[in-house]
Design an enzyme around this catalytic site. Structure first.
Site, PDB file in Angstrom:
ATOM      1  N   ASP A   1      25.188  43.641  14.433  1.00 55.02           N
ATOM      2  CA  ASP A   1      26.549  43.396  13.343  1.00 55.02           C
ATOM      3  C   ASP A   1      27.052  44.288  14.129  1.00 55.02           C
ATOM      4  OD1 ASP A   1      25.042  41.765  11.491  1.00 55.02           O
ATOM      5  OD2 ASP A   1      23.448  43.379  10.989  1.00 55.02           O
TER       6      ASP A   1
ATOM      7  N   ASP B   1      27.875  54.614  20.249  1.00 58.28           N
ATOM      8  CA  ASP B   1      27.343  55.340  18.755  1.00 58.28           C
ATOM      9  C   ASP B   1      25.814  56.513  19.035  1.00 58.28           C
ATOM     10  OD1 ASP B   1      25.666  53.849  20.211  1.00 58.28           O
ATOM     11  OD2 ASP B   1      24.600  52.155  19.064  1.00 58.28           O
TER      12      ASP B   1
ATOM     13  N   SER C   1      -2.928  35.877   8.867  1.00 54.70           N
ATOM     14  CA  SER C   1      -1.953  35.805   9.646  1.00 54.70           C
ATOM     15  C   SER C   1      -0.417  36.549   9.503  1.00 54.70           C
ATOM     16  CB  SER C   1      -0.911  34.211  10.294  1.00 54.70           C
ATOM     17  OG  SER C   1      -1.879  33.817  11.217  1.00 54.70           O
TER      18      SER C   1
END
Length: 254
Positions: free
Chosen positions: A10, A108, A183
């Site tokens: 993003d 970042d 699962s």
């Protein structure tokens, strides 16, 4: 000020008034799209939220996706009449970088460290739950000591599903028991409990190696998923990267 955190999954655009984050927009970082995809979404968001370009005096960009960086540079110049600051850790003197090749450090992670040090004024570790799960170690004198990187939670899940035929995709929710009974339960248990144990284990080893008390800060979109280890963090700030970008903008002269 307008800031851009361009990540692999993003892109988050933050709007600041003084030191306060007043609005933010999240856009998928689609690498096969052209600039219009991003321009339309940002301009439309600004229009809907009454954000005028004349109120934006500075723009700062952190990008770990080189192919997308020019889109946001051009957006600032074309629509905002601003020449943006692009965060380049190796060329910034705000923090020292004690790693072999400083140019390899993600922008970042650099602004995360900058914001963390400003907030804590102490030795600290920033745990960023993003596409990658990263641990950035910063000392109180303003030096990034190094980074630990491993696949992020969603990255691990995507890899698991892409390599198996019968396992179902699951919602990231913590099951009541670590022993799976089906699962979905088994995958949820393995991912959530597994990552909680991994984060705690890495933090323990980092603290042992540093040898001094450290402040632990969590950030990133998935920082709220691992609720079982919230007490391992002294603070959680999902907007730490945006705050770091704004701080970088305030401290850096054009």
């Amino acid at each position: 000020m307008i800031v851009f955190d361009v990540g692999n999954t993003d892109t988050v655009v933050g709007f600041f008034k003084g030191e306060n984050l007043i609005n933010k927009l999240r856009i998928r970082s689609l690498k096969n799209e052209n600039s219009i995809y991003f321009e339309y979404r940002i301009l439309n968001f600004m229009l809907e939220n009454n954000i005028e370009k004349r109120g934006l005096q500075k723009a700062v960009i952190s990008s770990v996706v080189p192919i997308l960086t020019p889109f946001f540079v051009n957006f600032c110049e074309k629509f905002l009449d601003l020449k943006p600051l692009v965060v380049t850790p190796a060329q910034s003197g705000l923090l020292k970088i004690n790693i072999d090749m400083p140019e390899e450090l993600g922008s970042d992670l650099y602004v995360n460290a900058l914001a963390a040090l400003e907030t804590t004024q102490s030795d600290c570790v920033v745990v960023d739950f993003g596409t990658a799960l990263t641990f950035t170690v910063v000392n109180f004198s303003g030096q990034i000591e190094g980074v630990t990187i491993l696949p992020g939670i969603k990255t691990a899940i995507k890899s698991l599903f892409s390599q198996t035929s019968l396992l179902p995709e699951v919602i990231l929710e913590k099951p009541a028991s670590i022993i799976g009974k089906n699962s979905m339960h088994a995958i949820q248990s393995g991912i959530i409990y597994g990552y909680e144990s991994m984060v705690l284990g890495i933090l323990k080893k980092i603290k042992e190696e540093v040898g001094r008390p450290v402040t632990v800060i969590g950030t990133g979109g998935l920082s709220a998923v691992l609720t079982g280890i919230s007490n391992a963090f002294d603070m959680i700030d999902v907007d730490l990267t945006l705050q770091g970008l704004a701080l970088y903008g305030r401290k850096t002269q054009m």
